[in-house]
Design a protein around this motif. Structure first.
Motif, short mmCIF file in Angstrom:
data_model
loop_
_atom_site.label_atom_id
_atom_site.label_comp_id
_atom_site.label_asym_id
_atom_site.label_seq_id
_atom_site.Cartn_x
_atom_site.Cartn_y
_atom_site.Cartn_z
N ALA A 13 -26.39 -123.21 -61.90
CA ALA A 13 -26.93 -122.29 -60.91
C ALA A 13 -26.55 -122.72 -59.50
CB ALA A 13 -28.45 -122.19 -61.06
N HIS A 14 -26.64 -124.02 -59.22
CA HIS A 14 -26.31 -124.51 -57.88
C HIS A 14 -24.82 -124.40 -57.59
CE1 HIS A 14 -30.32 -126.88 -57.55
NE2 HIS A 14 -30.40 -125.70 -56.96
N TYR A 15 -23.99 -124.59 -58.60
CA TYR A 15 -22.54 -124.43 -58.40
C TYR A 15 -22.25 -123.01 -57.89
CZ TYR A 15 -17.52 -124.37 -59.35
OH TYR A 15 -16.15 -124.27 -59.22
N ASP A 16 -22.88 -122.03 -58.50
CA ASP A 16 -22.65 -120.64 -58.09
C ASP A 16 -23.16 -120.37 -56.68
OD1 ASP A 16 -21.53 -120.15 -60.56
OD2 ASP A 16 -23.38 -119.31 -61.43
N GLN A 17 -24.14 -121.14 -56.23
CA GLN A 17 -24.65 -120.97 -54.87
C GLN A 17 -23.77 -121.67 -53.84
OE1 GLN A 17 -28.71 -122.30 -56.25
NE2 GLN A 17 -29.39 -120.73 -54.82
N LEU A 18 -23.15 -122.77 -54.23
CA LEU A 18 -22.35 -123.58 -53.30
C LEU A 18 -20.91 -123.09 -53.15
CD1 LEU A 18 -23.46 -127.13 -54.51
CD2 LEU A 18 -24.28 -125.95 -52.48
N ILE A 39 -16.93 -129.54 -55.77
CA ILE A 39 -18.38 -129.69 -55.78
C ILE A 39 -18.74 -130.82 -56.75
CG2 ILE A 39 -20.56 -128.59 -56.45
CD1 ILE A 39 -19.22 -125.91 -55.58
N LEU A 40 -19.64 -131.70 -56.31
CA LEU A 40 -20.08 -132.82 -57.14
C LEU A 40 -21.60 -132.86 -57.13
CD1 LEU A 40 -19.29 -135.25 -58.89
CD2 LEU A 40 -19.24 -136.63 -56.80
N MET A 41 -22.20 -132.77 -58.32
CA MET A 41 -23.66 -132.78 -58.44
C MET A 41 -24.17 -134.19 -58.71
SD MET A 41 -24.46 -129.53 -58.18
CE MET A 41 -23.75 -127.89 -58.46
N ALA A 42 -25.37 -134.46 -58.23
CA ALA A 42 -26.06 -135.72 -58.52
C ALA A 42 -27.43 -135.38 -59.09
CB ALA A 42 -26.21 -136.56 -57.26
N LYS A 43 -27.93 -136.26 -59.97
CA LYS A 43 -29.22 -135.98 -60.61
C LYS A 43 -30.40 -136.33 -59.70
CE LYS A 43 -29.33 -140.46 -62.97
NZ LYS A 43 -29.39 -141.17 -64.28
N ASP A 44 -30.19 -137.23 -58.73
CA ASP A 44 -31.28 -137.62 -57.84
C ASP A 44 -30.70 -138.22 -56.56
OD1 ASP A 44 -30.47 -140.26 -58.52
OD2 ASP A 44 -31.96 -140.37 -60.13
N ALA A 45 -31.60 -138.57 -55.62
CA ALA A 45 -31.17 -139.07 -54.33
C ALA A 45 -30.45 -140.42 -54.45
CB ALA A 45 -32.37 -139.21 -53.39
N GLN A 46 -30.84 -141.24 -55.43
CA GLN A 46 -30.17 -142.52 -55.62
C GLN A 46 -28.70 -142.33 -55.98
OE1 GLN A 46 -33.13 -141.68 -56.75
NE2 GLN A 46 -34.59 -143.36 -56.59
N GLN A 47 -28.44 -141.41 -56.90
CA GLN A 47 -27.07 -141.15 -57.31
C GLN A 47 -26.27 -140.54 -56.17
OE1 GLN A 47 -26.39 -138.26 -60.52
NE2 GLN A 47 -24.81 -139.63 -61.35
N VAL A 237 -17.57 -111.92 -42.32
CA VAL A 237 -16.87 -112.28 -43.56
C VAL A 237 -17.65 -113.36 -44.33
CG1 VAL A 237 -14.75 -113.29 -44.50
CG2 VAL A 237 -14.63 -111.62 -42.64
N ALA A 238 -18.33 -114.21 -43.59
CA ALA A 238 -19.08 -115.31 -44.22
C ALA A 238 -20.44 -114.87 -44.75
CB ALA A 238 -19.26 -116.45 -43.23
N GLY A 239 -20.88 -113.68 -44.40
CA GLY A 239 -22.23 -113.22 -44.76
C GLY A 239 -22.59 -113.39 -46.22
N PRO A 240 -21.80 -112.85 -47.16
CA PRO A 240 -22.16 -113.00 -48.58
C PRO A 240 -22.22 -114.45 -49.04
CG PRO A 240 -20.54 -111.25 -48.28
CD PRO A 240 -20.65 -111.96 -46.97
N ALA A 241 -21.29 -115.28 -48.54
CA ALA A 241 -21.29 -116.69 -48.94
C ALA A 241 -22.53 -117.40 -48.40
CB ALA A 241 -20.02 -117.37 -48.42
N LEU A 242 -22.94 -117.08 -47.17
CA LEU A 242 -24.13 -117.70 -46.60
C LEU A 242 -25.39 -117.27 -47.36
CD1 LEU A 242 -23.38 -117.39 -42.77
CD2 LEU A 242 -23.36 -119.47 -44.16
N THR A 243 -25.44 -116.00 -47.75
CA THR A 243 -26.59 -115.53 -48.52
C THR A 243 -26.71 -116.28 -49.83
OG1 THR A 243 -26.43 -113.33 -47.54
CG2 THR A 243 -27.65 -113.51 -49.60
N LYS A 244 -25.60 -116.49 -50.49
CA LYS A 244 -25.59 -117.27 -51.73
C LYS A 244 -26.02 -118.71 -51.48
CE LYS A 244 -23.67 -115.12 -55.44
NZ LYS A 244 -24.11 -115.27 -56.85
N PHE A 245 -25.68 -119.24 -50.32
CA PHE A 245 -25.94 -120.63 -49.96
C PHE A 245 -27.41 -120.80 -49.59
CE2 PHE A 245 -25.25 -124.46 -47.16
CZ PHE A 245 -24.58 -125.25 -48.07
N PHE A 246 -28.28 -120.57 -50.60
CA PHE A 246 -29.73 -120.75 -50.45
C PHE A 246 -30.33 -119.87 -49.36
CE2 PHE A 246 -27.66 -124.73 -51.74
CZ PHE A 246 -28.13 -124.83 -53.04
N GLY A 247 -29.76 -118.66 -49.18
CA GLY A 247 -30.30 -117.74 -48.20
C GLY A 247 -30.09 -118.16 -46.77
#
Length: 277
Positions: A13-18, A39-47, A237-247
């Motif tokens: 889900a986050h990949y699609d937002q980023l 894009i690189l995901m981490a499971k927590d703040a330590q990672q 042009v950036a509008g749709p991408a920004l909306t996806k980017f967590f509103g």
């Protein structure tokens, strides 16, 4: 390559937002040598802290509390303030039932409060900071029925904002803390609940979110990324991408007032680790 990171329990889900915003940014970074994005995901703040220290992530979008934790752990630096759904800041709201005798944070000694989780800025970090600042030490309870010491406030994690509201409404705990945004959101605080509640304290406003970059990112790349994101706020042009980017509805420079709040959050993190956790 420009690597955008995210702490996530739902990578797909986050990949699609980023991805849409990264796809917007990368072509506008060619003049500073960026030709690819990842894009690189981490499971927590330590990672994520490890990724930043090792140069595996360049840019992270996070809430203020987690952003300051990444600054402490990994030397990440604030790049921009992030406005979401037209809101650039919010507060932590302490509330009790309207018929409660509790009227201040000091009155919470010997009582119980529901928070969300250790990952929450508005419903853990800031409440713990404010309680300590008012001379009330928080202590974690195994269950809401546990009794805290007379000179402390016992806290339990309720996981969701609606659970926090329900715990207070059903008298499972004496008080709860949610963000000012959730206080006005009927999904988190149903109107039937809100009418029975009373606010006893609001924290100072804190940034809604921040864009962070690793501390050793090439200054030329950092400056261009800042410029591209600031311009994106005004680019249709950036509008749709920004909306996806967590509103996201805008990016703004980190001003002096925000710097002071972030500094207080950093100091609060240290104190909570020493005195609470």
């Amino acid at each position: 390559m420009l690597v955008l990171g995210r702490i996530s329990d739902d990578p797909k889900a986050h990949y699609d937002q980023l991805k849409p915003l990264l796809d917007y940014v990368v072509p506008r970074m060619r003049e500073v040598g960026i030709v690819e994005g990842r894009i690189l995901m981490a499971k927590d703040a330590q990672q994520m802290g490890s990724y930043l220290r090792r140069g595996r992530v360049d840019w992270v979008t996070e809430t203020a509390g987690t952003a300051m934790a990444l600054q402490q752990r990994a030397g990440a630096r604030p790049l921009l303030l992030t406005e979401r759904s037209g809101v650039g800041s919010y507060e932590s709201v302490f509330f009790v039932r309207r018929d409660s005798p509790v009227g201040s944070l000091e009155d919470l000694k010997g009582r119980t409060v529901a928070l969300q989780s250790v990952l929450s800025t508005s419903a853990y970090l800031v409440p713990a900071m404010e309680l300590l600042a008012h001379g009330v030490k928080p202590e974690i309870l195994l269950t809401p029925s546990d009794a805290p010491a007379a000179d402390t406030v016992g806290y339990v994690f309720a996981r969701t904002e609606l659970n926090i509201s329900t715990y207070v409404h059903k008298r499972v705990v004496d008080a709860g803390v949610i963000s000012s945004l959730d206080w006005m959101d009927d999904r988190s605080m149903p109107p039937a609940f809100r009418s029975d509640m009373r606010v006893i304290f609001r924290s100072e406003p804190m940034p809604r979110a921040l864009e962070m970059v690793r501390g050793d990112l090439d200054p030329v790349v950092r400056a261009r990324l800042e410029q591209v994101l600031l311009e994106a706020s005004r680019d249709p042009v950036a509008g749709p991408a920004l909306t996806k980017f967590f509103g996201t509805t805008g990016f703004h420079p980190v001003d002096a007032a925000s710097q002071r709040v972030l500094e207080r959050l950093r100091n609060g993190l240290v104190r909570i680790r020493l005195e609470v956790e």
